[in-house]
Scaffold this active site. Structure first.
Site, PDB file in Angstrom:
ATOM      1  N   HIS A  96       0.869  -1.178   0.000  1.00 17.14           N
ATOM      2  CA  HIS A  96       0.000   0.000   0.000  1.00 17.14           C
ATOM      3  C   HIS A  96       0.908   1.231   0.000  1.00 17.14           C
ATOM      4  O   HIS A  96       1.422   1.647   1.036  1.00 17.14           O
ATOM      5  CB  HIS A  96      -0.873   0.026   1.258  1.00 17.14           C
ATOM      6  CG  HIS A  96      -1.899  -1.068   1.323  1.00 17.14           C
ATOM      7  ND1 HIS A  96      -2.947  -1.161   0.440  1.00 17.14           N
ATOM      8  CD2 HIS A  96      -2.049  -2.098   2.176  1.00 17.14           C
ATOM      9  CE1 HIS A  96      -3.693  -2.205   0.748  1.00 17.14           C
ATOM     10  NE2 HIS A  96      -3.172  -2.789   1.795  1.00 17.14           N
ATOM     11  N   VAL A  97       1.115   1.819  -1.158  1.00 14.00           N
ATOM     12  CA  VAL A  97       1.989   2.986  -1.247  1.00 14.00           C
ATOM     13  C   VAL A  97       1.599   3.794  -2.479  1.00 14.00           C
ATOM     14  O   VAL A  97       1.214   3.238  -3.510  1.00 14.00           O
ATOM     15  CB  VAL A  97       3.476   2.564  -1.318  1.00 14.00           C
ATOM     16  CG1 VAL A  97       3.788   1.821  -2.614  1.00 14.00           C
ATOM     17  CG2 VAL A  97       4.405   3.765  -1.143  1.00 14.00           C
TER      18      VAL A  97
END
Length: 343
Positions: A96-97
């Site tokens: 998650h980035v």
């Protein structure tokens, strides 16, 4: 020379002379893939599939356990990109980035893939998941959010929306676009600049961005576009063994806001919907190019009742509230179209 003693002569191998140097392993193209997964968009399902596929097809899967740090400082960006670039190829890195621009720091840019979903449905899924968890355990929400007070946990979603609680207003609702816009501070500000930059990044850096509402077609396209990673993914996904192994779940206690509240959300998320519609059109265009028929074209992402209500809606006031990083965990394609029911 004493008898009975065997003499071993050291000789250089003539293999290289006769055959040339051994052929290096041919890497598939692309051999560097990043899945910067968007929260509550089916990524738990996809990561489970990737674990099976990595063993089956012998590529390196690196799945980050960091769920609540999507925005990075410049030094953190460089460190992460350098670490990613050292993973033995072929690899697929997932976390998650928000989008990372490798070329800005003169590092070879990997290919990106991702999946998004209808913005209101993603918001609803996250809203109730943070409070009540999923079917894996009735008490898991108490473990995930132990500091959440009952007043917040049991806050009616209509009150949250209509009374402008920070969680239900901008910039907190501006969630999907920053994953594609990138790490620039302006990417977190709801507006045309972030929206257009996100679209441009998709065109230039993403091999595929699918929509959760058509997950099986997403998997089929990934199988066509990245066979060395996703070959047989659809048959694995459809197998009862996979669903039993994954213990795939949906969010509990999920209920629909009123039409008035949905109307307000839709207005507040106009940039999210502009981006979602763009991705949906691009996805259907890709399907058409390889001969796949798209689902109904009746603007399922923009129901008639919401479109009519939007014409009568005042632009809501935005709260000056710093966006909080949230822990994110995903289920499969649960209720992907739940709010899209026509009246």
């Amino acid at each position: 020379m004493p008898s009975g003693v065997e003499v071993k002569e050291e000789r250089e191998s003539t293999f290289v002379d006769d055959h040339g140097p051994p052929t290096p392993r041919e890497l598939p193209f692309p051999s560097q893939v990043i899945y910067n997964r968007v929260g509550k968009c089916g990524s738990r399902t996809v990561v489970l599939l990737l674990r099976i596929l990595a063993e089956k097809h012998q590529f390196n899967l690196v799945s980050s356990d960091i769920h609540n740090k999507t925005r990075l400082t410049k030094h953190e960006q460089v460190d992460l990109m350098r670490n990613i670039s050292t993973i033995p190829q072929p690899f697929l890195y997932t976390r998650h980035v928000h989008f990372l621009n490798f070329t800005r720091f003169r590092i070879e840019q990997p290919v990106y893939i991702n999946i998004i979903r209808d913005p209101i449905n993603r918001f609803l899924s996250n809203y109730f998941f943070r409070r009540f968890g999923d079917w894996r355990g009735e008490q898991n929400h108490l473990i995930r959010t132990p500091q959440m007070k009952d007043d917040e946990r049991y806050l009616d979603i209509n009150v949250c929306i209509m009374e402008n609680y920070p969680e239900c207003t901008n910039p907190r609702l501006f969630y999907i676009v920053p994953y594609f816009c990138g790490q620039h501070p302006q990417c977190r500000e709801p507006g045309v600049w972030a929206l257009e930059r996100a679209k441009q990044n998709v065109i230039e850096n993403f091999l595929l961005v699918g929509i959760l509402e058509e997950l099986e077609d997403v998997l089929l396209l990934l199988e066509r576009l990245l066979p060395h990673y996703f070959s047989d993914v659809l048959s694995i996904y459809k197998s009862p063994t996979f669903w039993k192994m994954g213990n795939l779940t949906g969010t509990v206690k999920k209920h629909m806001p009123t039409i008035e509240a949905l109307q307000v959300l839709y207005q507040r998320m106009k940039y999210e919907y502009d981006f979602y519609n763009f991705i949906r059109d691009q996805f259907h265009l890709t399907k058409k190019k390889i001969g796949l028929k798209s689902a109904s074209q009746n603007s399922a992402h923009e129901p008639d009742f919401l479109r009519e209500l939007a014409l009568r809606t005042q632009e809501p006031l935005e709260e000056e509230e710093e966006e909080e990083e949230e822990e994110e965990e995903d289920m499969g394609q649960e209720d992907a179209n739940i709010w899209m029911v026509q009246p």
